[in-house]
Design a protein around this motif. Sequence first.
Motif, PDB file in Angstrom:
ATOM      1  N   PRO A 337       0.805  -1.232   0.000  1.00 23.66           N
ATOM      2  CA  PRO A 337       0.000   0.000   0.000  1.00 23.66           C
ATOM      3  C   PRO A 337       0.829   1.269   0.000  1.00 23.66           C
ATOM      4  CG  PRO A 337       0.000  -1.026   2.166  1.00 23.66           C
ATOM      5  CD  PRO A 337       0.639  -2.005   1.237  1.00 23.66           C
ATOM      6  N   GLU A 338       2.112   1.141   0.343  1.00 24.07           N
ATOM      7  CA  GLU A 338       2.961   2.339   0.412  1.00 24.07           C
ATOM      8  C   GLU A 338       3.461   2.797  -0.945  1.00 24.07           C
ATOM      9  OE1 GLU A 338       5.758  -1.199   0.589  1.00 24.07           O
ATOM     10  OE2 GLU A 338       3.772  -0.673   1.311  1.00 24.07           O
ATOM     11  N   GLU A 347       2.626   6.488   7.034  1.00 26.98           N
ATOM     12  CA  GLU A 347       2.340   6.395   8.465  1.00 26.98           C
ATOM     13  C   GLU A 347       0.839   6.463   8.722  1.00 26.98           C
ATOM     14  OE1 GLU A 347       3.732   8.467  12.679  1.00 26.98           O
ATOM     15  OE2 GLU A 347       4.797   8.895  10.812  1.00 26.98           O
ATOM     16  N   MET A 348       0.137   7.304   7.958  1.00 26.11           N
ATOM     17  CA  MET A 348      -1.317   7.400   8.094  1.00 26.11           C
ATOM     18  C   MET A 348      -1.981   6.078   7.726  1.00 26.11           C
ATOM     19  SD  MET A 348      -1.900  11.185   6.433  1.00 26.11           S
ATOM     20  CE  MET A 348      -3.667  10.971   6.274  1.00 26.11           C
ATOM     21  N   LEU A 349      -1.448   5.417   6.705  1.00 26.82           N
ATOM     22  CA  LEU A 349      -2.002   4.139   6.287  1.00 26.82           C
ATOM     23  C   LEU A 349      -1.891   3.102   7.397  1.00 26.82           C
ATOM     24  CD1 LEU A 349      -0.786   3.770   2.589  1.00 26.82           C
ATOM     25  CD2 LEU A 349      -3.144   3.914   3.368  1.00 26.82           C
ATOM     26  N   ILE A 350      -0.703   3.022   8.008  1.00 27.03           N
ATOM     27  CA  ILE A 350      -0.509   2.041   9.074  1.00 27.03           C
ATOM     28  C   ILE A 350      -1.452   2.321  10.239  1.00 27.03           C
ATOM     29  CG2 ILE A 350       1.091   1.323  10.888  1.00 27.03           C
ATOM     30  CD1 ILE A 350       1.513  -0.109   8.304  1.00 27.03           C
ATOM     31  N   GLN A 351      -1.586   3.583  10.613  1.00 26.65           N
ATOM     32  CA  GLN A 351      -2.494   3.925  11.703  1.00 26.65           C
ATOM     33  C   GLN A 351      -3.928   3.558  11.355  1.00 26.65           C
ATOM     34  OE1 GLN A 351      -1.555   4.810  14.738  1.00 26.65           O
ATOM     35  NE2 GLN A 351       0.542   4.616  13.991  1.00 26.65           N
ATOM     36  N   ALA A 352      -4.308   3.806  10.083  1.00 23.79           N
ATOM     37  CA  ALA A 352      -5.663   3.454   9.636  1.00 23.79           C
ATOM     38  C   ALA A 352      -5.862   1.941   9.660  1.00 23.79           C
ATOM     39  CB  ALA A 352      -5.908   3.997   8.231  1.00 23.79           C
ATOM     40  N   PHE A 353      -4.826   1.196   9.229  1.00 19.62           N
ATOM     41  CA  PHE A 353      -4.919  -0.257   9.222  1.00 19.62           C
ATOM     42  C   PHE A 353      -5.066  -0.803  10.643  1.00 19.62           C
ATOM     43  CE2 PHE A 353      -2.244  -0.412   5.090  1.00 19.62           C
ATOM     44  CZ  PHE A 353      -3.392  -0.181   4.347  1.00 19.62           C
ATOM     45  N   ILE A 354      -4.256  -0.271  11.566  1.00 18.61           N
ATOM     46  CA  ILE A 354      -4.314  -0.738  12.955  1.00 18.61           C
ATOM     47  C   ILE A 354      -5.689  -0.448  13.547  1.00 18.61           C
ATOM     48  CG2 ILE A 354      -3.419  -0.344  15.286  1.00 18.61           C
ATOM     49  CD1 ILE A 354      -0.655   0.093  14.005  1.00 18.61           C
ATOM     50  N   GLU A 355      -6.197   0.751  13.274  1.00 17.69           N
ATOM     51  CA  GLU A 355      -7.518   1.125  13.797  1.00 17.69           C
ATOM     52  C   GLU A 355      -8.607   0.225  13.217  1.00 17.69           C
ATOM     53  OE1 GLU A 355     -10.533   4.996  14.011  1.00 17.69           O
ATOM     54  OE2 GLU A 355      -8.427   5.249  13.403  1.00 17.69           O
ATOM     55  N   LEU A 373       7.363   1.680   6.519  1.00 14.27           N
ATOM     56  CA  LEU A 373       6.085   1.037   6.819  1.00 14.27           C
ATOM     57  C   LEU A 373       6.294  -0.160   7.743  1.00 14.27           C
ATOM     58  CD1 LEU A 373       3.153   1.620   5.754  1.00 14.27           C
ATOM     59  CD2 LEU A 373       3.445  -0.394   4.323  1.00 14.27           C
ATOM     60  N   GLY A 374       7.256  -1.015   7.405  1.00 11.71           N
ATOM     61  CA  GLY A 374       7.498  -2.218   8.188  1.00 11.71           C
ATOM     62  C   GLY A 374       7.892  -1.910   9.616  1.00 11.71           C
ATOM     63  N   GLY A 375       8.634  -0.833   9.814  1.00  8.14           N
ATOM     64  CA  GLY A 375       9.091  -0.496  11.155  1.00  8.14           C
ATOM     65  C   GLY A 375       7.970  -0.144  12.110  1.00  8.14           C
ATOM     66  N   LEU A 376       6.816   0.272  11.568  1.00 11.52           N
ATOM     67  CA  LEU A 376       5.688   0.669  12.403  1.00 11.52           C
ATOM     68  C   LEU A 376       4.719  -0.474  12.683  1.00 11.52           C
ATOM     69  CD1 LEU A 376       4.887   4.099  10.684  1.00 11.52           C
ATOM     70  CD2 LEU A 376       6.146   3.732  12.804  1.00 11.52           C
ATOM     71  N   LEU A 377       4.955  -1.626  12.071  1.00 13.00           N
ATOM     72  CA  LEU A 377       4.022  -2.741  12.188  1.00 13.00           C
ATOM     73  C   LEU A 377       4.187  -3.475  13.519  1.00 13.00           C
ATOM     74  CD1 LEU A 377       4.342  -4.100   8.566  1.00 13.00           C
ATOM     75  CD2 LEU A 377       2.259  -3.175   9.597  1.00 13.00           C
ATOM     76  N   PRO A 378       3.090  -3.882  14.136  1.00 13.21           N
ATOM     77  CA  PRO A 378       3.172  -4.664  15.381  1.00 13.21           C
ATOM     78  C   PRO A 378       3.914  -5.978  15.156  1.00 13.21           C
ATOM     79  CG  PRO A 378       0.933  -3.853  15.015  1.00 13.21           C
ATOM     80  CD  PRO A 378       1.696  -3.586  13.758  1.00 13.21           C
ATOM     81  N   LEU A 379       4.723  -6.368  16.128  1.00 15.41           N
ATOM     82  CA  LEU A 379       5.522  -7.587  15.995  1.00 15.41           C
ATOM     83  C   LEU A 379       4.652  -8.820  15.771  1.00 15.41           C
ATOM     84  CD1 LEU A 379       8.194  -6.991  18.788  1.00 15.41           C
ATOM     85  CD2 LEU A 379       8.571  -6.950  16.327  1.00 15.41           C
ATOM     86  N   ASN A 380       3.513  -8.883  16.470  1.00 24.14           N
ATOM     87  CA  ASN A 380       2.688 -10.094  16.342  1.00 24.14           C
ATOM     88  C   ASN A 380       1.974 -10.180  14.997  1.00 24.14           C
ATOM     89  OD1 ASN A 380       0.727  -8.168  16.655  1.00 24.14           O
ATOM     90  ND2 ASN A 380      -0.033  -8.917  18.616  1.00 24.14           N
TER      91      ASN A 380
END
Length: 603
Positions: A337-338, A347-355, A373-380
């Motif tokens: 998506p990036e 960064e907005m995309l990742i926040q939107a995805f998490i939400e 993008l990868g650095g902001l992703l949850p480990l699990n």
Amino acid sequence: MKLETVKIKNFRGYQTETVIPISNLTAFIGKNDAGKSSILEALEIFFNNSLVNCEKEDLNISADNNKIEITCVFTEFPAELIIDAANPTSLEVEHLLNAENKLEIKKEFPATAAKPKEKVYIICNHPSVENGNDLLTLKKAELKQRANQLGIPTENYNGNVNSSIRQAIRDSFEDLQLEVTELLVDKEDTKRVYDTLKSYLPLYALFQSDRQSKDDDKEVTDPMKIAVSQALAELNAEIEHIKEQVRIKAVDTANRTLEKLKEMSPDLANELIPEFKTEPKFDSQFKLTIKSEEDIPINKRGSGIRRLILLNFFRAEAERLRAQNPGNQIIFAFEEPETSQHPDHQEMLIQAFIELSNTGNSQIILTTHTPALGGLLPLNSLRFIQKNGNDRTVELGTEEVFEKIAETLGVLADPISKSANAILLLEGKSDITFVSHTATQLKNGGYIDHTFEEKRIALVPIGGCGNLKHWTTLKLIEQFDIPYCVLLDSDKGTHEEQQNIDTIQELQNNGIKAYLTLKREPENYVHLDVLNLPAGSTFTFTDTCDAKVLIAAEKTSRKQNVLENYWTLMTAEQIREVEKYDDNRTDRFEFSEMFADFFSLVP
């Protein structure tokens, strides 16, 4: 239903059966051609077989047979199913769950034709006892005959309900001899069960990275056609009236023509009847596109703009599907998506995805190989894919795997001064502004004794605890052998609130000084006085609303700049006013006390 696991065998690069756990947010990471997109497309084939079709060439070149297999395991399936008149049964009663009491559906595509046709199996812990192993494939008359052969009294079951007869037959056996069975759902009640289950399956919506970008190409016209179809559907009554009026007037003209024809050839006229051959297709008469204010069509805009628009076309369509099917889960699948997006948008995309993944009825699956993008992703959420000849491996969840992912993406921790005595981990760069200004003002006002700079506590933004960037930063901290503490937004009032509470609790249980803001986020502490609102303004916000969005809209500024623009104007007294809270009728001050606790890490 919720997708828990996907299994792929003999599909493209996946030769042996590869089992892949799917969570609320799942991110596939690997080098190009590692097999990331194949997983997303395998799921598209399983759920839709539309945007991507299964083809003969999809068979793995080293496969030991010609069967492509895609299997999905689901939880949260319906407690009851109606497959026989209005009489409910269940997957458990019909012995259609696997050994772990989950619903497992396998689709098999024999690669003997250009477009293989699917065979559907339910993998279940099913009776294997003779006369009890085929009940779902029998018609009602056959079930009654079977019951009669087994000597089951007719009063033991309702002869008009298949499920009742089946249950009576099963109850007649001392041991059903349950064993793992691949039950082909191709006839009688096996097919009815699957037809019913299909309405409960998650909606799957795939957005591919290599889509075309012309305003008349499929991925643009499809959502625009949907917009036209929706508009026509809302005007259905008016359209039906128009169609009826057209029919009446046209048939009237035809009848008048036939009346005239009777004067010249009565026999021929009597053979003719006016009739509409097909219904008019209004949707084909409308073509919708999108242009900018300068009348520039989408295909003339930059690739990033085109992709951003298309991404949001997709999101809007996915939301439409969810609105039409409120009881269904929806799986959003995004391939890279990036691509062509500004780092702020990433960064907005990742926040939107998490939400979105925390809404309870959505799952997000994405692929990436971008460090930001990868650095902001949850480990699990991370799944690391590696190519192994004509096969693939998918790994998750270990320190070694996180190390591989960090090396593959090139994720680097933020630099930390070698003179640092401790580290405070924050979510984002704007939080540094918030914490630094707050500490400086409170110290100048005599409410705390130090600033973070004076204590040599480094402020490091990591995007959120539990993500890859956080893990990488901690690895660096371990090398420094210095303590660290954590401050995160509480996201109070959102779907992320409980997740953040759990994260902080786990850190505290491990002896880490970790806090959540009492209000939703730092922007919720901004004092109205620093906004310089016009006289008589009624603008305000609560502790739990999205304050940065509201402030940005009121001040016509970017929401990312709210703290930089307005928090830096806050005085010590204003900060004391907004940080004050009541604790059992005692006034306490959130950041003054929190920062003092952080400072205690350093002698």
